[in-house]
Enzyme design. Structure first.
Site: not given
Ligand code: ATP
Ligand code: MG
Length: 564
Positions: A263, A37, A273
């Site tokens: 994760r 996102e 984020k």
């Molecule tokens: P955050 O929790 O940091 O805000 P998010 O999951 O909201 O991250 P997205 O932009 O939705 O951020 O993530 C894009 C992709 O990256 C998704 O498929 C998510 O599962 C993966 N992702 C995000 N954080 C991690 C992490 N710490 N380890 C592995 N994959 C991740």
């Protein structure tokens, strides 16, 4: 496409894919995507997902799309899109012509919602947000059905159309899936699919005032793109039945398999984020690309290489259980890579003046110094030597304790690539008593680094010529947080920021060969660590270096101990 030499070890996700290939579940296709996102910069957790999705596509001869999952207008913007594109490219992955935006699917998604209503599988609910929450029930109690659940299909279609047309206030109605208010899985208790939200979207502007919820948009976007394996993190495990339900009800052509993995959590930092936005917003760091940030942009500016990050992601692998990875492993991977590729040079961070008393004033000679002792192919450079030198302040002690083998009164040491020198006297600051100059003799017979008479010295120290060296600023970075897991502590996570995470040294001296060093280029400062020319603040005539990692490898020690 980036590839590491070894093929990645298998894991439970690859085993699932192997099984699908055996059973021909997707006609032999493997199609993945990385769906960020655009509401922040990518961090090392995202890198894990990038490496996994693109890595699997490469390994199986499939494809991996880059998709901006931009279905929530608040917080999303083009700057984040641009940064994501730059970062995935920098990691050396290639989505070819497959850059997609969920916002491009809005009309299609809307039509799918209409279809659900027509099938009696979705309804417009006019409870407010708090009521919806109340009606939802708890883990131990079933939910209650909304009084609007049995609206007629015609009424639902009419209301939904008018929601889109902007006839209602934000929050007046939502569109909900009609599933089961008594489901064990709370996600399945008539989840919201669409809400009214008057906000300007960075791509669609004010065209829409209703926006699809993540669960609705995500599975359908995957389906539109004919993704076979929709890989996501564990927190979406409970959403999988909803993902499948939506795709089943709509009888779509392509039904991807969602697979969840743990994760990445990394010690002494934060991978969220939302939290990282706070650090930037509240000025705890200088920006998303602050070299202390766990963002790709921060790590790039710090001097990490894409190879090191990919190697780290491969080494941690993928698992089904959450764990906290030791940041020392990341340092280890960075060091491993830089050890191979970084030219060696000499720089003195805390200079102490050394005068070679009987070396003629104004005379200079040049030593030819290899850039990499194990790799002659990297060539060499000339390092000037003269009467006045700088050495590292910590390499001299007036009253050395036992086991201190470096320079001290009466003691002889070797200058790296140069002569043996011997300390004969010191000059002190009359006020503070601090040693400000060390006087030495040198042995002209030792230019090769060895004494013809076979005498040995116990230490070799680095140095630069005082008049030939260049001034530089060096920024020493340390961990961003004082505690391993700041989010598990009692107080607000910002309470645990490490105040000493940045130390700026302004009077460093580096050898003259670094004069034109390109921003971003990495070096090993001999005996000190790996450094890179700062991408933003360094200019010819005003060199600024970032410490990437010190030389000492605490990970090697940790894994040694674990083996025992
Ligand atoms: P955050 O929790 O940091 O805000 P998010 O999951 O909201 O991250 P997205 O932009 O939705 O951020 O993530 C894009 C992709 O990256 C998704 O498929 C998510 O599962 C993966 N992702 C995000 N954080 C991690 C992490 N710490 N380890 C592995 N994959 C991740
Ligand atoms: Mg997310």
């Amino acid at each position: 496409m980036a590839q590491n030499n070894s093929s990645p070890p298998s894991d439970f996700i690859r085993e699932i894919i192997d099984e699908h290939l055996r059973t021909n579940r997707f006609q032999g296709r493997v199609a993945t995507r990385f769906p960020p996102e655009p509401n922040g910069y990518l961090h090392i957790g995202h890198a894990k997902s990038v490496c996994l999705n693109f890595g699997i596509a490469a390994q199986y001869g499939g494809t991996c799309n880059l998709r901006m999952d931009d279905t929530d207008p608040t917080g999303e913007n083009q700057e984040y899109v641009d940064s994501i594109i730059q970062d995935v490219k920098w990691l050396e992955f290639d989505w070819e012509d497959r850059l997609f935006y969920a916002s491009d699917y809005y009309e299609q998604l809307y039509q799918h919602a209409v279809q659900l209503i027509k099938k009696g599988k979705a309804y417009v609910c006019s409870l407010n947000a708090a009521e919806i929450r109340d009606y939802r029930g708890t883990l131990t109690e079933p939910g209650k059905e909304s009084p609007y659940r049995n609206r007629s299909m015609e009424e639902n279609l009419d209301l939904f159309k008018r929601m889109r047309a902007g006839e209602f206030e934000d929050g007046a109605h939502v569109l909900r899936a009609k599933i089961d208010m008594a489901s064990q899985n709370i996600t399945m208790r008539d989840p919201v699919l669409y809400r009214i939200k008057r906000a300007t979207h960075y791509r669609t502007g004010t065209k829409w005032c209703i926006y699809p919820m993540y669960d609705f948009a995500h599975c359908l976007s995957d389906s539109v793109e004919k993704i076979t394996h929709s890989i996501c993190t564990l927190e979406f495990e409970n959403n999988r039945p909803l993902y499948d339900w939506i795709l089943d009800q709509l009888n779509v052509e392509s039904h991807p398999q969602q697979i969840e993995f743990a994760r990445l959590n990394l010690s002494y930092t934060i991978l969220s984020k939302r939290r990282l936005i706070e650090l930037v917003g509240r000025g705890h760091v200088t920006g998303w690309d602050d070299p202390r940030m766990p963002t790709i942009a921060g790590m790039r500016r710090r001097g990490y290489t894409p190879e090191a990050i990919r190697n780290f992601c491969e080494r941690i692998g993928v698992a089904k259980n959450d764990s906290l990875i030791d940041v020392a492993l990341l340092d280890h991977c960075v060091r491993d890579d830089l050890n191979e590729r970084a030219p060696r040079v000499m720089a003195v961070l805390n200079p102490l003046r050394v005068v070679i008393d009987h070396y003629p004033e104004g005379q200079t000679e040049e030593f030819d110094c290899p850039y990499h002792p194990q790799n002659p192919g990297m060539g060499s450079r000339k390092v000037p030597f003269s009467r006045d030198l700088y050495i590292e302040r910590e390499d001299f002690l007036e009253n050395p304790p036992k086991k201190f083998y470096r320079l001290a009164p009466g003691r002889e040491v070797r200058l790296r690539y140069g002569y043996f020198i011997k300390c004969v006297s010191v000059v002190k600051d009359p006020k503070t008593g601090e040693v400000i100059e060390v006087h030495c003799t040198y042995d002209p017979e030792t230019r090769s680094g060895f004494a013809p008479d076979g005498r040995k010295v116990d230490a070799t120290i680095h140095w630069v010529s005082a008049d030939h060296s260049l001034p530089a600023e060096v920024r020493l970075y340390d961990r961003l947080f004082r505690v391993a897991n700041p989010l598990e502590e009692k107080s607000d996570f910002t309470e645990y920021l490490n105040e000493k995470s940045l130390e700026i040294l302004k009077s460093c001296r580096v050898e003259p060969s670094l004069k034109g060093a390109a921003p971003g280029s990495q070096f090993q400062f001999e005996r000190v660590g790996y450094f890179c020319v700062d991408l933003k603040d360094s200019f010819p005539g005003r060199l600024v270096f970032n410490r990437i990692v010190p030389l000492r490898d605490s990970w090697a020690k940790i894994s040694e101990k674990k083996k025992k």
